[in-house]
Write a protein that holds these residues in place. Structure first.
Motif, PDB file in Angstrom:
ATOM      1  N   GLY A  28      40.994  37.959  24.160  1.00 45.85           N
ATOM      2  CA  GLY A  28      41.035  39.419  24.225  1.00 45.85           C
ATOM      3  C   GLY A  28      42.184  39.930  25.058  1.00 45.85           C
ATOM      4  N   ASP A  29      42.365  41.236  24.994  1.00 41.82           N
ATOM      5  CA  ASP A  29      43.471  41.859  25.718  1.00 41.82           C
ATOM      6  C   ASP A  29      43.023  42.541  27.008  1.00 41.82           C
ATOM      7  OD1 ASP A  29      42.052  43.776  24.417  1.00 41.82           O
ATOM      8  OD2 ASP A  29      43.766  44.911  23.701  1.00 41.82           O
ATOM      9  N   MET A  30      41.741  42.490  27.312  1.00 43.37           N
ATOM     10  CA  MET A  30      41.227  43.136  28.523  1.00 43.37           C
ATOM     11  C   MET A  30      40.782  42.119  29.565  1.00 43.37           C
ATOM     12  SD  MET A  30      41.592  46.333  28.066  1.00 43.37           S
ATOM     13  CE  MET A  30      40.574  47.027  29.336  1.00 43.37           C
ATOM     14  N   ALA A  31      41.289  40.900  29.485  1.00 40.15           N
ATOM     15  CA  ALA A  31      40.882  39.849  30.419  1.00 40.15           C
ATOM     16  C   ALA A  31      41.416  40.142  31.821  1.00 40.15           C
ATOM     17  CB  ALA A  31      41.371  38.508  29.931  1.00 40.15           C
ATOM     18  N   ARG A  32      40.627  39.810  32.818  1.00 37.79           N
ATOM     19  CA  ARG A  32      41.010  39.976  34.212  1.00 37.79           C
ATOM     20  C   ARG A  32      40.682  38.682  34.946  1.00 37.79           C
ATOM     21  NH1 ARG A  32      42.151  44.392  32.504  1.00 37.79           N
ATOM     22  NH2 ARG A  32      41.653  46.505  33.093  1.00 37.79           N
ATOM     23  N   GLY A  33      41.414  38.427  36.007  1.00 35.82           N
ATOM     24  CA  GLY A  33      41.145  37.223  36.777  1.00 35.82           C
ATOM     25  C   GLY A  33      41.694  37.331  38.177  1.00 35.82           C
ATOM     26  N   TYR A  34      41.316  36.393  38.989  1.00 33.04           N
ATOM     27  CA  TYR A  34      41.750  36.332  40.379  1.00 33.04           C
ATOM     28  C   TYR A  34      41.950  34.861  40.714  1.00 33.04           C
ATOM     29  CZ  TYR A  34      41.628  36.779  45.459  1.00 33.04           C
ATOM     30  OH  TYR A  34      41.933  36.724  46.787  1.00 33.04           O
ATOM     31  N   VAL A  35      43.077  34.527  41.328  1.00 41.71           N
ATOM     32  CA  VAL A  35      43.374  33.150  41.700  1.00 41.71           C
ATOM     33  C   VAL A  35      43.452  33.073  43.215  1.00 41.71           C
ATOM     34  CG1 VAL A  35      45.056  31.287  41.540  1.00 41.71           C
ATOM     35  CG2 VAL A  35      44.632  32.747  39.567  1.00 41.71           C
ATOM     36  N   LEU A  36      42.800  32.080  43.782  1.00 46.27           N
ATOM     37  CA  LEU A  36      42.806  31.853  45.222  1.00 46.27           C
ATOM     38  C   LEU A  36      43.189  30.405  45.464  1.00 46.27           C
ATOM     39  CD1 LEU A  36      42.022  32.672  48.169  1.00 46.27           C
ATOM     40  CD2 LEU A  36      39.752  31.811  47.630  1.00 46.27           C
ATOM     41  N   GLU A  37      44.137  30.189  46.362  1.00 49.97           N
ATOM     42  CA  GLU A  37      44.554  28.837  46.708  1.00 49.97           C
ATOM     43  C   GLU A  37      44.310  28.631  48.189  1.00 49.97           C
ATOM     44  OE1 GLU A  37      48.712  28.175  46.096  1.00 49.97           O
ATOM     45  OE2 GLU A  37      48.480  25.991  46.136  1.00 49.97           O
ATOM     46  N   ILE A  38      43.644  27.525  48.524  1.00 52.68           N
ATOM     47  CA  ILE A  38      43.431  27.194  49.932  1.00 52.68           C
ATOM     48  C   ILE A  38      44.213  25.924  50.244  1.00 52.68           C
ATOM     49  CG2 ILE A  38      41.211  28.359  50.109  1.00 52.68           C
ATOM     50  CD1 ILE A  38      39.851  25.663  49.845  1.00 52.68           C
TER      51      ILE A  38
END
Length: 160
Positions: A31-41
């Motif tokens: 889809g075109d409404m995908a959202r995400g968040y990436v976190l690196e530790i």
């Protein structure tokens, strides 16, 4: 859909996914409404918090975490593999799939968790005990009770 060396994980909008260091992965967005968040530790790994006075029936339950179903990609194709090392991005090309692992053993695998299964425990009059009632996963520092060694402040008392 997240494809890893260990198999595929279908990650829905109410879920989180953890992929540890060194694991090759590919994210396919629907889809075109995908959202995400990436976190690196950088200093440790994610783990379940010590529940302390909460007991065994609150927050995230280990049985609700899901590992990928075994799957492998056996085809000749052109891949560009990106790898991050010490803050720099490197690339390499290969003529086979990086997801050609047939089987795996152990517990160093990517996993996902459905946040709708999370059970916050709350009986707060002015403060609540550790861990926070909304802690799903934690990444402990090498010094208990501190966020990071670099946050160390000098002593207010200067020796003479």
């Amino acid at each position: 859909m997240i494809t890893t060396e260990f198999g595929k994980l279908e990650v829905d909008p109410t879920e989180i996914c953890v992929i540890q260091r060194g694991i090759r992965f590919q994210v396919d967005i629907k889809g075109d409404m995908a959202r995400g968040y990436v976190l690196e530790i950088f200093q440790s790994h994610f783990s379940l918090p010590d529940l302390g006075p909460i007991g065994a029936n609150g927050l995230a339950n280990p049985r609700h975490f899901a590992a990928p179903v075994a799957w492998f990609d056996d085809r000749d194709c052109h891949y560009v593999v990106l790898h991050k090392l010490e803050g720099h991005i490197f690339s390499a090309t290969q003529e086979f799939s990086p997801f050609n692992v047939v089987a795996w053993h152990g517990n160093y695998v990517p996993y996902k968790y459905d946040l709708s299964k999370f059970c916050p425990i709350n009986a707060v009059s002015f403060d609540h005990p550790d861990p926070s009632i909304f802690t799903v996963l934690t990444a402990n520092s090498s010094i208990p009770g501190r966020c990071d060694e670099s946050n160390e402040r000098p002593s207010p008392i200067t020796p003479i």
